[in-house]
Design a protein around this motif. Structure first.
Motif, PDB file in Angstrom:
ATOM      1  N   ARG A   2     -26.775  73.087   8.379  1.00  0.00           N
ATOM      2  CA  ARG A   2     -25.867  74.408   7.980  1.00  0.00           C
ATOM      3  C   ARG A   2     -25.182  73.965   6.617  1.00  0.00           C
ATOM      4  NH1 ARG A   2     -25.057  78.876  10.576  1.00  0.00           N
ATOM      5  NH2 ARG A   2     -25.075  79.566   8.225  1.00  0.00           N
ATOM      6  N   ARG A   3     -24.511  72.971   6.710  1.00  0.00           N
ATOM      7  CA  ARG A   3     -23.938  72.526   5.396  1.00  0.00           C
ATOM      8  C   ARG A   3     -23.924  71.464   4.865  1.00  0.00           C
ATOM      9  NH1 ARG A   3     -17.742  73.460   7.695  1.00  0.00           N
ATOM     10  NH2 ARG A   3     -18.665  71.753   8.974  1.00  0.00           N
ATOM     11  N   HIS A   4     -24.264  71.087   3.433  1.00  0.00           N
ATOM     12  CA  HIS A   4     -24.427  69.766   3.088  1.00  0.00           C
ATOM     13  C   HIS A   4     -23.380  68.776   3.876  1.00  0.00           C
ATOM     14  CE1 HIS A   4     -26.393  72.390  -0.103  1.00  0.00           C
ATOM     15  NE2 HIS A   4     -27.194  71.499   0.064  1.00  0.00           N
ATOM     16  N   GLU A  20     -33.438  79.855   5.911  1.00  0.00           N
ATOM     17  CA  GLU A  20     -32.427  79.394   5.380  1.00  0.00           C
ATOM     18  C   GLU A  20     -31.825  80.642   4.243  1.00  0.00           C
ATOM     19  OE1 GLU A  20     -31.605  74.895   5.183  1.00  0.00           O
ATOM     20  OE2 GLU A  20     -33.718  75.485   4.919  1.00  0.00           O
ATOM     21  N   TYR A  37     -21.166  81.962   7.030  1.00  0.00           N
ATOM     22  CA  TYR A  37     -20.767  80.504   7.812  1.00  0.00           C
ATOM     23  C   TYR A  37     -19.783  80.920   9.001  1.00  0.00           C
ATOM     24  CZ  TYR A  37     -23.136  78.323   4.118  1.00  0.00           C
ATOM     25  OH  TYR A  37     -24.287  77.940   3.229  1.00  0.00           O
ATOM     26  N   PRO A  88     -17.388  76.706   4.573  1.00  0.00           N
ATOM     27  CA  PRO A  88     -18.237  76.092   3.744  1.00  0.00           C
ATOM     28  C   PRO A  88     -17.475  75.070   2.745  1.00  0.00           C
ATOM     29  CG  PRO A  88     -17.757  78.585   3.018  1.00  0.00           C
ATOM     30  CD  PRO A  88     -17.078  78.115   4.417  1.00  0.00           C
ATOM     31  N   TYR A  89     -18.378  74.173   2.306  1.00  0.00           N
ATOM     32  CA  TYR A  89     -17.745  73.127   1.356  1.00  0.00           C
ATOM     33  C   TYR A  89     -18.075  73.596   0.160  1.00  0.00           C
ATOM     34  CZ  TYR A  89     -18.341  70.101   5.625  1.00  0.00           C
ATOM     35  OH  TYR A  89     -18.458  69.351   6.747  1.00  0.00           O
ATOM     36  N   SER A 117     -20.169  72.552  -2.014  1.00  0.00           N
ATOM     37  CA  SER A 117     -21.308  72.549  -2.272  1.00  0.00           C
ATOM     38  C   SER A 117     -22.211  73.924  -1.440  1.00  0.00           C
ATOM     39  CB  SER A 117     -22.021  71.277  -1.377  1.00  0.00           C
ATOM     40  OG  SER A 117     -21.444  71.222  -0.063  1.00  0.00           O
ATOM     41  N   GLU A 118     -21.603  74.545  -0.624  1.00  0.00           N
ATOM     42  CA  GLU A 118     -21.961  75.691  -0.371  1.00  0.00           C
ATOM     43  C   GLU A 118     -21.628  77.197  -1.046  1.00  0.00           C
ATOM     44  OE1 GLU A 118     -23.520  73.379   1.954  1.00  0.00           O
ATOM     45  OE2 GLU A 118     -21.111  73.304   1.936  1.00  0.00           O
ATOM     46  N   ASP A 151     -23.304  67.780   6.865  1.00  0.00           N
ATOM     47  CA  ASP A 151     -23.254  68.118   8.413  1.00  0.00           C
ATOM     48  C   ASP A 151     -24.411  66.945   8.762  1.00  0.00           C
ATOM     49  OD1 ASP A 151     -20.980  69.598   7.956  1.00  0.00           O
ATOM     50  OD2 ASP A 151     -22.190  71.420   8.841  1.00  0.00           O
ATOM     51  N   TYR A 152     -24.044  66.648  10.306  1.00  0.00           N
ATOM     52  CA  TYR A 152     -25.359  66.070  10.938  1.00  0.00           C
ATOM     53  C   TYR A 152     -26.168  67.193  11.038  1.00  0.00           C
ATOM     54  CZ  TYR A 152     -22.446  62.731  13.520  1.00  0.00           C
ATOM     55  OH  TYR A 152     -21.895  61.416  13.599  1.00  0.00           O
ATOM     56  N   PRO A 168     -29.048  81.677   9.787  1.00  0.00           N
ATOM     57  CA  PRO A 168     -30.624  81.530   9.608  1.00  0.00           C
ATOM     58  C   PRO A 168     -31.190  81.767  10.810  1.00  0.00           C
ATOM     59  CG  PRO A 168     -29.608  79.604   8.449  1.00  0.00           C
ATOM     60  CD  PRO A 168     -28.402  80.343   9.115  1.00  0.00           C
ATOM     61  N   ILE A 185     -32.330  69.529   7.628  1.00  0.00           N
ATOM     62  CA  ILE A 185     -31.876  70.820   7.658  1.00  0.00           C
ATOM     63  C   ILE A 185     -30.596  70.837   8.230  1.00  0.00           C
ATOM     64  CG2 ILE A 185     -32.005  73.059   8.286  1.00  0.00           C
ATOM     65  CD1 ILE A 185     -35.016  73.108   7.957  1.00  0.00           C
ATOM     66  N   LEU A 188     -17.880  76.503  10.779  1.00  0.00           N
ATOM     67  CA  LEU A 188     -18.519  76.283   9.348  1.00  0.00           C
ATOM     68  C   LEU A 188     -17.859  76.894   8.401  1.00  0.00           C
ATOM     69  CD1 LEU A 188     -22.138  76.705  10.581  1.00  0.00           C
ATOM     70  CD2 LEU A 188     -20.706  74.494  10.567  1.00  0.00           C
ATOM     71  N   MET A 233     -15.528  70.271  12.653  1.00  0.00           N
ATOM     72  CA  MET A 233     -16.824  69.952  12.816  1.00  0.00           C
ATOM     73  C   MET A 233     -17.792  71.401  13.200  1.00  0.00           C
ATOM     74  SD  MET A 233     -17.791  66.827  12.513  1.00  0.00           S
ATOM     75  CE  MET A 233     -18.999  65.930  13.405  1.00  0.00           C
TER      76      MET A 233
END
Ligand code: FAD
Lengths: 256, 801
Positions: free
Chosen positions: A187-189, B657, B695, B717-718, B720-721, A191-192, B775, A185, B715, B712
């Motif tokens: 937060r963003r695809h 989520e 985010y 979003p990329y 993908s989000e 990410d660590y 979340p 899991i 957040l 880092m």
């Protein structure tokens, strides 16, 4: 965000790298995906970098009957795309696909990730789960192999001595009749992970056993662990894990 | 061309790495880095540079004491307002006190940025920390003050009221109160700010490149601050890697300091902001707390609405009250509020300043109004779309006057829009009426889904004016310039489409320049979704003017009447009689009678080239040489675009989520010039709306340290989000401008938090009152609402021994 001054060395053999490392008290530069940001933010200011990228023979992926062995310059992306490694041990690809994004996987090395020993990183957990090892070389003590169990000492701390170069890592194949999964899991695809679970289930004819490895979570999250651990459990029912991976995969984008 | 999906002409260059951004320029320039405050609030006791002086490559270190003339004064308060009686702006370099982490204290100029940062690390600043004021709660307490001379930390209090809201609410059949909040986020363009200045000592002039949204105004500001005649300063924007609002603020301290240092040192000087600097020393937006009281009748119609809110403006107020004024007016969206009272206080905190970020106060207002709509629907058990429908301003009521004053100082009058039609389109697009069966099917699989919607109206294309200049070259190509700037929106394409149509030339022959004061000196800037409306209209009017001139000259040459001529693909010809034609390039030649033939084209315009009329002057009276023209567009008021978004979310019963399954947009920006560009703008806006809802936030600790000041930890979003976005357009043309267009740039972001909150609330069955939501926060809310309608699923897999 510019690093402090440092000397730059470019060895072409492992022995040369090891002696430069010892002489300069510097740091090895592999993919630079962790080291360079840290230096640019001036969180670290090593006096010298020993660039491993021009050492030949460190990028190979060797799939034997017993293990997948990768060199210190094998990029995450090389391991991810290697078909023989996937056929021998699908967990490697399943886990490495969760490391950052394609561009970072194309530069970052898997061995570098092991040495960096981030408690939230995927591949240290996989090495631990499979009971692998890292081979290191120093001018003073020559070559030695460190078991995964001993390798991860603490957050961002491995058993590597400052004068040692990690040259390869060995991921033993899971036993026949086993299955594996990687769940995470974030937060963003890319990410660590906040939390991740690698699991290996080994079946035999009359009983079954299960081994699971948990990569640790980051920064004070409840239940966070500071280094990679392996959990073991025996006597579970068959099934269970594979199905869960499929359920969690729903709605997630294809990776890589 | 108008209305067509023309591919962006800027893309081949930008996508193949041939863009020229600020840091691509000035390789010969000295580099700048700043010592910035590590404290949110402190007095500067001493600055000791002695340890830094020996560094090889150091050129200069400047502190406040070095600033001279008007550079030592506070930076301008750009948009004064009568109620902003406690406006405060920073000095270019701090004068004895710092009010947020990141405020600049010393400027280092060195041979390169590496050396400059080495020097920064060696400068010792001694501070006496003062109590930091972080967050609206601390600011409202007023125990500690950001500025010692601003009582209660209140920069301004502003009230607007139409009718008697308190009485209307008291008399209503139903009443509700809501407490709502929205967290900070920020524009976060991929390219931060940056300034390059070259001083020409012989000419005593400055050439400044800066990554700004308003080159003309930066020019005026530099001239004023450096006490240089304005005609000795030119400001050029190179390619800009995004602005989203933060670059409309000006002059940034660096936009004064870099030119100042370049003049002082007699060498080119460049500063390029890094990401950490952008987080802690540019600008943020969004942070507000709202207390709402609403009264409504049995059908859910609003009788009265009273909103009190607190706006966190950060440490200073250079951009005035624009953001809270927009919130307070645009909150009303497509609805008739009955009586309306709004009061806000703009509050100081020891944090980065707050200035417009795409949406500019509207996302907060929309979130509040849409929460009110959902609360009414929940209370009365009426479908959420129906409650909205009942409160809509109807098409027949346009133009609709709210009786309030808008951000441009003009009455808040909606020019056009068909809200019921927009909602009908949205319901059809998302399948609003069929959602219950989808929900039931999902529930049977143990899944939690919800649907939500959000409606907004956006005042776009605010004045006062923009202009355009157009010249037809002798080769028939067309050079267009407008003063406002581009940050990647596709202005070059959109403006070329308009010119191609108006003038009758091929689009490939039109070249557009923006944001270069050497080319066009009068402009306001790029903000408030105004380029298509303002510069689009100005350029259209300019093209019409030049077209008229071309026809006049051609009529003479072709011995035809102007009314009989048309221009097709750059050829002027007599309608219906092929063969008699002249191309625009030749007309350009004729328009400029010459003495010297520097090339074959020019030779055609020299004195012996053809027959002359000895009785008429070569340039006819009342005309000017050259086939060119300039015109301006200045509207009486803003034009109001609108849109409605619907979102389907799924929330994970265990991890909380939040996944967006569908994101549907119905958008009305009047006449659409280029649907592909408009959709691109909507996509980008929706991405930022999702970002602000799920985010992004600014994670300040109590000491005023921004804990997530990197990509880092912040957040964004990329790809993908960001969900797949489904779009439908409605076109209700604006009556206010020659093209019928309305702004589209900011729209996509506005209802993101409103619609997503609505959907999560629908999925979970308890109120969502604060955005963004993570979340973990949703998980915590579930614990507070144990009777939520979806039991949590538990299936143990691995457990620790
Ligand atoms: C945006 C971003 C996202 C990321 N996300 C993830 C993620 O989700 N999961 C994850 O696991 N990682 C992630 N990473 C880190 C990435 O996997 C790194 O590449 C990896 O951790 C380090 O590998 P590297 O080759 O880049 O090492 P470098 O950065 O070159 O080195 C890292 C450290 O290891 C040492 N080192 C490296 N190789 C050797 C060697 N052979 N011998 C001795 N010392 C050595 C270096 O001296 C340094 O101290 C991310 C990185 C980025 C930039």
């Amino acid at each position: 965000m510019k690093p402090a001054p440092f000397a730059y060395h470019r060895p072409s053999t492992v022995d040369e790298a090891a002696s430069m490392l010892a002489a300069t008290e510097g740091k090895i530069l592999a993919g630079g995906q962790s080291l360079i940001p840290i230096m640019s933010m001036r969180l670290a200011a090593p006096a010298a970098l020993v660039d491993l990228n021009h050492v030949t023979g460190l990028a190979d992926i060797d799939v034997s009957d017993t293990a997948v062995r990768i060199g210190a310059l094998t990029r995450h992306g090389d391991l991810e795309r290697n078909v023989a490694a996937y056929d021998a041990n699908p967990l490697l690809r399943r886990a490495v696909q969760h490391v950052a994004h394609a561009t970072i996987r194309n530069r970052g090395t898997t061995v570098g990730s092991l040495v960096h020993a981030d408690p939230a990183a995927e591949m240290p957990a996989v090495l631990r789960l499979l009971g692998g090892s890292v081979e290191v070389v120093s001018t003073a003590r020559g070559r030695r192999s460190i078991d995964a169990e001993a390798f991860f000492v603490g957050p961002l701390e491995s058993a590597l001595e400052p004068d040692e170069v990690a040259v390869s890592a060995c991921f033993p194949h899971p036993p026949a009749g086993s299955g594996s999964a990687w769940l995470e899991i974030a937060r963003r695809h890319g990410d660590y992970g906040l939390v991740g679970v690698g699991a290996l289930v080994v079946l035999d004819s009359d009983s079954s056993g299960e081994r699971g490895g948990v990569p640790d979570q980051r920064g004070g999250h409840p239940g966070a662990r500071r280094r990679h651990r392996r959990l073991q459990r025996r006597g579970v029912r068959r099934g269970g894990l594979g199905g869960r991976q499929d359920a969690r995969g729903r709605g997630h984008r294809p990776r890589g | 061309m108008f209305g067509q999906r023309i591919r962006r002409v800027e893309d081949p260059r930008l996508l193949s790495g041939r863009g020229r951004y600020l840091d691509d320029l000035g390789h010969d320039a000295l580099a700048v880095a700043f010592v910035r405050s590590p404290h949110a609030h402190a007095r500067i006791v001493d600055i000791d540079v002695s340890a830094a002086l020996a560094v090889d490559g150091l050129v200069a270190i400047y502190t406040y004491d070095d600033l001279d003339g008007r550079t030592s004064e506070p930076l301008p308060l750009l948009i004064p307002h009568p109620t902003l009686n406690q406006g405060r702006t920073p000095y270019p370099l701090a004068d004895g006190e710092v009010n947020h982490v990141g405020e600049a204290i010393a400027m280092v100029v060195a041979s390169d940025r590496y050396v400059a940062e080495d020097v920064v690390g060696l400068i010792q600043v001694e501070y006496e920390p003062l109590p930091p004021v972080v967050g609206l709660a601390a600011s409202r307490d007023g125990d500690a003050l950001v500025h010692a001379d601003v009582p209660g930390n209140v920069a301004a209090t502003m009230v607007q009221e139409v009718g008697d809201a308190a009485a209307a609410i008291a008399a209503a059949a139903h009443r509700a109160t809501l407490s709502l909040s929205i967290e900070r986020s920020a524009s976060m363009p991929m390219e931060g700010k940056g300034v390059l200045a070259r001083w020409d000592a012989d000419d005593e002039s400055l050439l400044v490149h800066t990554s700004t949204q308003s080159s003309t105004s930066v020019r005026q500001a530099i001239a004023a601050k450096l006490s240089i005649p304005v005609d000795r300063v030119e400001v050029v924007t190179p390619d800009i890697g995004g602005g989203f609002g933060v670059k409309i603020v000006h002059p940034w301290p660096e936009e004064i300091l870099v030119p100042w240092a370049a003049r002082r040192l007699g060498q080119p000087v460049k500063w390029v902001e890094d990401r950490r600097e952008h987080f802690i020393s540019s600008a943020h937006e969004r942070g507000q707390l709202h207390e709402v009281e609403v009264g409504y009748d049995d059908d859910g119609r609003l009788c009265g609405l009273s909103v009190r809110f607190w706006h966190d403006n950060g440490a200073y107020t250079p951009y005035g009250l624009i953001v809270p004024i927009i919130t307070s007016t645009q909150l009303l969206g497509p609805y008739k509020p009955g009586a309306y009272r709004v009061e806000f206080q703009s509050m100081y905190t020891n944090t980065v300043i707050v200035t417009p970020y795409r949406g500019a106060g509207r996302p907060q207002g929309c979130f509040v109004m849409e929460r009110v709509m959902d609360a009414i629907a929940a209370d009365l058990g009426i479908d959420r779309a129906v409650v909205r429908e009942r409160n809509f301003i109807q098409p027949a009521e346009m133009p609709y006057d709210h009786g309030l004053m808008f951000q441009d100082g003009r009455p808040l009058v909606y020019d056009s829009g068909d809200f019921p039609a927009s909602l009908a389109k949205l319901k059809a697009l998302v399948g609003w009426d069929e959602f219950d069966s989808f929900r039931a099917a999902a529930r049977a699989e143990g899944r939690r889904v919800g649907i939500g919607l959000g409606c907004y109206v956006e005042g776009t294309g605010v004045g006062p004016y923009e202009g355009g200049h157009l010249r037809v070259e002798t080769d028939g190509s067309v050079v267009v310039s407008t003063g406002l700037t581009s940050q990647g929106q596709g202005h070059q394409t959109m403006l070329a489409q308009i010119v191609a149509d108006e003038l009758g030339v091929e689009m490939e022959r039109v070249r557009v320049t923006t944001g270069d004061t050497r080319r066009f000196k009068y402009a306001v800037g790029t903000f408030a979704s105004r380029t298509a409306v303002m510069s689009g209209s100005a350029v259209a009017l300019t093209a019409r003017k030049v077209r008229a001139k071309a026809l006049k000259i051609a009529a003479n040459a072709l011995e035809a009447a102007v009314d009989d001529l048309e221009i097709v693909d750059g050829q002027i010809r007599v309608k219906g009689s092929p063969g008699s034609e002249i191309d625009l390039g030749s007309v350009a030649v004729l328009s400029n009678p010459l003495r010297y033939a520097f090339d074959a084209g020019a030779a055609r315009a020299t004195q012996f080239a053809g027959p002359v009329d000895p009785t008429a002057p070569p340039v006819p009276e009342g005309e000017q040489p050259g086939l060119e023209g300039t015109d301006y567009y200045s509207p009486v008021g803003s034009t109001f675009a609108n849109g409605m978004h619907a979102v389907v979310v799924e929330t994970d019963p265990e991890t909380a989520e939040i996944n967006i399954l569908r994101y549907c947009v119905v958008h009305d920006c009047g006449t659409v010039i280029n649907p592909m560009i408009v959709e691109g703008q909507i996509h980008g806006g929706v991405a930022q709306g999702v970002a602000g809802a799920l985010y992004e936030r600014m994670e300040y600790d109590d000491a005023g340290q921004l804990l997530n000041a990197s990509y880092m930890d912040f957040l964004m979003p990329y790809a993908s989000e960001v969900p797949h976005i489904e779009i439908d357009h409605l076109e209700t043309p604006s009556p206010l401008n020659p093209l019928g267009v309305k702004g589209a740039g900011e729209a996509g972001v506005i209802p993101g938090s409103a619609a997503i909150a609505s959907a999560i609330e629908d999925a979970e069955g308890f109120p969502i009152t604060a955005m963004p939501i993570s979340p973990s926060e949703l998980f915590a809310l579930r614990a507070q609402h144990p009777r939520a309608r979806h039991p949590s699923r538990k299936d143990p897999t691995l457990s620790t021994p």
